[in-house]
Design an enzyme around this catalytic site. Structure first.
Site, mmCIF file in Angstrom:
data_model
loop_
_atom_site.group_PDB
_atom_site.id
_atom_site.type_symbol
_atom_site.label_atom_id
_atom_site.label_comp_id
_atom_site.label_asym_id
_atom_site.label_seq_id
_atom_site.Cartn_x
_atom_site.Cartn_y
_atom_site.Cartn_z
ATOM 1 N N HIS A 70 6.455 17.532 -42.225
ATOM 2 C CA HIS A 70 6.531 18.006 -40.595
ATOM 3 C C HIS A 70 6.669 19.219 -40.269
ATOM 4 O O HIS A 70 6.106 19.699 -39.505
ATOM 5 C CB HIS A 70 7.359 16.891 -39.997
ATOM 6 N N GLU A 98 -4.118 5.772 -39.287
ATOM 7 C CA GLU A 98 -3.172 6.432 -40.203
ATOM 8 C C GLU A 98 -2.480 5.707 -41.221
ATOM 9 O O GLU A 98 -1.938 6.157 -41.873
ATOM 10 C CB GLU A 98 -2.285 7.102 -39.575
ATOM 11 N N ASP A 156 -0.729 11.082 -42.711
ATOM 12 C CA ASP A 156 -0.126 9.665 -43.246
ATOM 13 C C ASP A 156 -1.203 8.766 -43.850
ATOM 14 O O ASP A 156 -0.934 7.862 -44.701
ATOM 15 C CB ASP A 156 0.213 8.967 -41.807
ATOM 16 N N CYS A 159 -7.207 14.349 -36.474
ATOM 17 C CA CYS A 159 -6.101 15.248 -35.946
ATOM 18 C C CYS A 159 -5.217 15.524 -36.955
ATOM 19 O O CYS A 159 -4.142 16.071 -36.690
ATOM 20 C CB CYS A 159 -5.485 14.693 -34.398
#
Length: 598
Positions: free
Chosen positions: A212, A457, A481, A528
């Site tokens: 992240h 995801e 993910d 995305c």
């Protein structure tokens, strides 16, 4: 970047023998020459408020959970240090072993537990007192080696205290403008606190290129090298260093030749970036005239300017976690509304997709940590819509803020970590109930509620997307993910991050099938995840029939440049050929060959 002039009194002239190159993972491209700011977390704010009788056992559990987290961090550091090689690897390994031993059935932990029980101190206060006692005893011993162990005790104790409070200290705020941050790790909460321009690059001992923090670095356009274990003992504050975020290299004590070479490389990199800027206002369409929407993923409000400057036609993913970072309270509906309304207004009618809270794992909010904990495996635990449905007041406040903000622009609402249609049914019920409550209270909201969609995801959601279509107005595929859960690989784990493979045939089949069904059902669909911002994958997505990509703002122009050279028919042909393969290396080679030709 101009290098600060040397101070003759500091003897900054380095001979070649001092020069070192430390390697890690290139997480965010770019070259910076500057001065290091070493994040030395030697201060933790200690609350000295006593706890109630009935909270003693909970506080002891918090202590042991923090011990487990500290040991896990140290094991990761030891694992990462193995990549260093040589004597440095052995030295770091021994040090980490010693630190782990200090936390395993040690006097430090037993002493803190006793103080929680006997004096009802909170865990942080108890650890602080035990550290002082033990360290002072070591310091008083007439043996230089043993006395020096006091600093080790304090290092271990401070790590434990930081895990207990769940947030970083404010020493990071002292970084001078233009600094290169050197740290053991940099969390998303750390990143959220830095002002624009305060950091020019950062280097960490921990972390992977798909984590992240790396995603945030790329989104903000900050060069970054992660997983460079040797850096924690290799650089001092004020040292002149060179960071190459593309190659994953950090050069310590650079020579004059190094500075000249990297100054030129930096100039070339900036020139290429400026050339891309000329594409800002040209249409994002393929050679055969098919329009492709290019949206931006936004982690922090400060990224909004970069998104607009790079020609984003909307926000495809606004992560709402920024409103919860670095706060020891949960923001209410009004506070969230103010923040979201400002973003929606600034987009001036362009679509804004707001994702509800996806707190969990490395993004656990301080205000929720004591209440919810992090669980033994946060990635598989209470996060996303699971957490929001467990604590519906969280979801109700977010829905209220989003619905009120939607009056100022074009808004969509995205739900993370969806697995079943039941979750979406319950979510929609809460959504409509909040709308009814707002109207009753006199708040103005649109007559037609903003579309409600689901993140795809988790493999279960991708496989059952036809059932989710009953309750969803749109879908957004989160490739990060989806890849992680499909392959059972934690992309933030240094030991397996290199196995993270977005081109695994199973992952590609899930993505292709979700896009195909969405197009057949006339349900808007976007991607995305990080794959969307990589020009290498653009032909594949276009060939799958995707017409909306959302990515880090810094990648918008690169992707536009790539798609303007593509033909949709050729892309579909190539995508069909790729999906006949079952070897990711072969798929990668085919994509590279196609990108070289088209």
């Amino acid at each position: 970047m101009t290098v600060p002039p040397k101070d003759p009194s500091t003897n900054n002239d380095h001979v070649t023998a001092d020069r070192r190159v430390i390697t890690g993972l290139g997480a965010s491209g770019g070259i910076v020459i500057g001065r290091a700011f070493v994040l030395n977390r030697q201060y933790v704010q200690v609350s000295r408020k006593p706890i109630d009788d009935n909270a003693v056992q909970d506080e002891i559990k918090r202590l042991h959970d923090a011990v487990a987290e500290s040991i896990d961090q140290l094991k990761r550091l030891k694992s990462q240090s193995a990549n260093v090689g040589g004597a440095a690897s052995e030295e770091l390994g021994f040090l980490m072993d010693a630190y782990i031993h200090m936390l395993t059935e040690s006097r430090l932990v037993r002493g803190a537990e006793d103080l929680i029980k006997s004096r009802q101190l909170n865990a942080v206060h108890a650890v602080s007192e035990v550290i002082d006692v033990i360290a002072n005893q070591f310091s008083g011993i007439d043996d230089r080696y043993i006395a020096a162990r006091a600093s080790d005790i304090r290092d271990v104790g401070l790590r434990l205290m930081r895990c207990l409070i769940g947030e970083t200290d404010r020493v990071a705020d002292m970084a001078p403008t233009g600094s290169i941050l050197i740290a053991e790790d940099v969390s998303p909460a750390d990143m959220a606190r830095f002002n624009p321009g305060q950091l020019t690059a950062f280097v960490t001992a921990l972390g992977g290129a798909e984590g992240h923090t790396a995603i945030m670095a790329r989104s903000l356009g900050i060069p970054a090298v992660l997983g460079a274990a040797e850096i924690i003992r290799g650089v001092s504050g004020g040292d002149q260093i060179i960071v190459d975020g593309g190659r994953g290299e950090v050069i310590l004590s650079p020579t004059e030749d190094d500075i000249a070479h990297y100054t030129q490389r930096r100039a070339d990199w900036l020139a290429a970036r400026d050339k891309l800027a000329s594409l800002r206002d040209v249409p994002s369409a393929t050679r055969d005239g098919v329009d492709i929407d290019l949206h931006a993923n936004i982690e922090l409000p400060i990224e909004l300017s970069a998104a607009l400057e790079n020609g984003a036609s909307g926000i495809g993913l606004l992560r709402s976690e920024f409103m919860f970072m670095n706060k020891d309270y949960l923001p209410d509906e009004d506070e969230q509304y103010e923040e979201l309304a400002d973003i929606v207004k600034r987009m001036d009618g362009k679509p804004v997709t707001i994702r509800t809270l996806d707190i969990g794992g490395e993004k656990l909010a301080v205000a929720l940590q004591a209440d919810m904990g992090s669980g033994p495996n946060p990635a598989l635990g209470l996060r996303g819509i699971r957490l929001s449905l467990r604590k519906p007041e969280l979801l109700e406040a977010q829905f209220g803020a989003i619905l009120r903000a939607s009056l100022h622009g074009n808004v969509r609402v995205l739900i993370p970590m969806v697995v079943s249609v039941h979750e979406m049914t319950r979510t929609r019920q809460i959504y409509e109930a909040v709308a009814k409550r707002l109207r009753k209270q006199g708040h103005a909201i649109p007559d037609q509620l903003p579309p409600l969609g689901a993140m795809i995801e988790i493999p279960a959601a991708a496989i059952a997307v036809d059932t989710l279509a009953r309750e969803c107005d749109f879908f957004a595929i989160g490739t990060n993910d989806l890849t992680q859960y499909t392959l059972a690989i934690d992309r933030t784990d240094d030991q397996v991050a290199g196995l993270f493979d977005a081109l695994h045939p199973s992952v590609l089949r899930l993505i292709r099938d979700v896009i195909k069904l969405s197009n057949e059902r006339d349900i808007p669909i976007s991607v995305c995840g990080e794959m969307a911002g990589d020009p290498r994958y653009v032909p594949l997505f276009i060939g799958f029939g995707l017409r909306n990509l959302s990515m880090s703002p810094v990648n918008l122009l690169l992707v536009k440049q790539r798609l303007r050279r593509l033909d949709t028919r050729n892309s579909k042909h190539q995508a069909d050929r790729v999906m006949e393969q079952w070897d990711s290396a072969r798929i990668a080679m085919m994509l590279d060959d196609f990108n070289d030709l088209a």
